[in-house]
Scaffold this active site. Structure first.
Site, short mmCIF file in Angstrom:
data_model
loop_
_atom_site.label_atom_id
_atom_site.label_comp_id
_atom_site.label_asym_id
_atom_site.label_seq_id
_atom_site.Cartn_x
_atom_site.Cartn_y
_atom_site.Cartn_z
N GLU A 196 0.87 -1.39 -0.21
CA GLU A 196 0.11 0.03 0.15
C GLU A 196 0.76 1.34 0.11
OE1 GLU A 196 -2.93 -0.42 3.20
OE2 GLU A 196 -3.96 -1.81 1.77
N GLU A 314 -5.37 -8.35 -0.21
CA GLU A 314 -6.07 -8.19 0.92
C GLU A 314 -7.57 -7.91 0.66
OE1 GLU A 314 -4.70 -4.95 3.48
OE2 GLU A 314 -2.60 -6.02 3.40
#
Ligand code: BGC
Length: 375
Positions: A196, A314
């Site tokens: 991320e 995720e």
């Protein structure tokens, strides 16, 4: 996944050869083989995951990254453990039995989030603590010996998000050590460059850093599969901003999916204002499903255009949402991904989003059944 099974079935039929039989059953087997072959051809035209050349005797139109993505299949993140400042700080210390439970339950892979940055020197050559390496070796080996593909990443390197250029040298040197350390590990160990990217590690900075990191890793791991995601928190709608080297086909592209954010992060202590979202449900209305379908279709179109396999590394809904909504959302998101040939890893195993209750030693069955429906 379907295509892999189909490939395996064809392979088995070929390897075994045709049994001594009469003309009628030979014709019957022949018809089945033609049907299976036609089906496989249709699927590859649609851009679905590849079949192996061993199975089809055709020139493979995909690379190993697609095969490996099939093997990643359906996985789970071992979150809140090794990516805490120190393992245990966030309530999870990995246990050997977790790997066994995950394998026995039928998952194909684990993603192991790791905070290398708090286990390395701050001055050149930024040496990683050998005892931390030993702990990661232990985790990776526990996965690999149970036939679980293992994805290791750089997670929560917080300083690089606020000061990318100031931390670039250290980041690259840490990756150099990790890559060299694992260069002789089996191909079922996969590297993911960084979880991320966000903040000042924006689109331009990220595309530049990922290329430098890839080059660094390739010095010792010329063919290992490497996972890379788009900028802005690996959001699915950022895929088109990702720049990858055309000639490196040993890459799997990842994205994360937590939409609608107010539903999946309701009551999450780290999400500002999230108490106001408590009570939001996910009922699988047409409009709620359409949002998921639009996102997954968009990802698939991007993947086909760029000829890259996709991994949803995720997705998950926090424990403060009601369990029925969580199970419905989880089932729909996982299934929507799988149907499009997208492998995945649920966020996460045994903490706030978890599918396993470690104190009681019980599975959260509604969630596990949502992920791995009985066929
Ligand atoms: C973060 C976790 C967080 C999860 C969901 C992950 O990428 O590392 O700390 O719980 O996303 O927000």
């Amino acid at each position: 996944m379907d295509d892999r099974n189909l490939g395996t079935r064809l392979f088995v039929i070929r390897r075994l050869g045709l049994p001594p039989t009469n003309t009628l059953s030979t014709k019957f087997i022949g018809i089945i083989l033609i049907l299976l072959f036609t089906l496989s051809a249709c699927r590859s035209i649609e851009g679905a995951p590849k079949m192996t050349d061993a199975a089809t005797d055709t020139v493979p139109d995909r690379t190993d990254a697609f095969e490996m993505n099939d093997r990643i299949g359906r996985g789970v993140n071992l979150g809140n453990a090794l990516e805490g400042p120190r393992e245990g700080d966030w309530g999870v210390t990995l246990q050997e039995e977790y790997f066994q439970l995950i394998a026995d339950r039928g998952f194909d892979s684990v993603r192991i989030p790791i905070r290398w940055s708090t286990h390395a020197a701050n001055e050149t050559p930024y040496t990683i603590d050998p005892s931390f390496f030993e702990r990661i070796d232990w985790a990776v080996q526990n996965a690999l010996t149970r036939d679980l593909v293992a994805v290791i990443n750089f997670h929560h390197y917080e300083e690089i998000f606020s000061d990318p250029s100031g931390h670039e040298e250290r980041f690259l040197e840490l990756w150099q050590q990790v890559a060299a350390h694992y260069q002789d590990y089996p191909q079922e160990l996969i590297f993911e460059i960084l979880n991320e990217p966000h903040d000042k590690l924006n689109t331009i900075a990220w595309n530049s850093l990922l290329m430098k990191t890839l080059n660094k890793i390739r010095e010792t791991n010329p063919e290992r599969i490497i996972i890379i995601g788009p900028p802005k928190w690996n959001a699915v709608n950022q895929l088109s901003y990702l720049d990858l080297p055309e000639d490196d086909r040993n890459i799997i592209v990842t994205f994360h999916y937590y939409e609608p954010h107010h539903f999946t992060h309701q009551g999450a202590e780290w999400a500002e204002g999230s108490d106001a979202w408590l009570g939001l449900t996910w009922d699988g209305t047409q409009s709620q499903e359409n949002d998921v379908i639009t996102a997954m279709d968009g990802a698939k179109v991007w993947a086909e255009r760029h000829d890259r396999p996709l991994y949803m590394g995720e997705f998950g809904a926090y424990s403060k949402a009601d369990i029925d909504s969580r199970a419905r959302w989880t089932a729909f998101v996982a299934q929507s991904a799988s149907e499009r040939g997208i492998s995945w890893a649920y966020w996460e195993f045994c903490a706030g989003f978890g599918i396993y209750e470690p104190d009681l030693k019980i599975w959260m069955n509604p969630l596990v059944e949502a992920l791995l429906p009985v066929e």
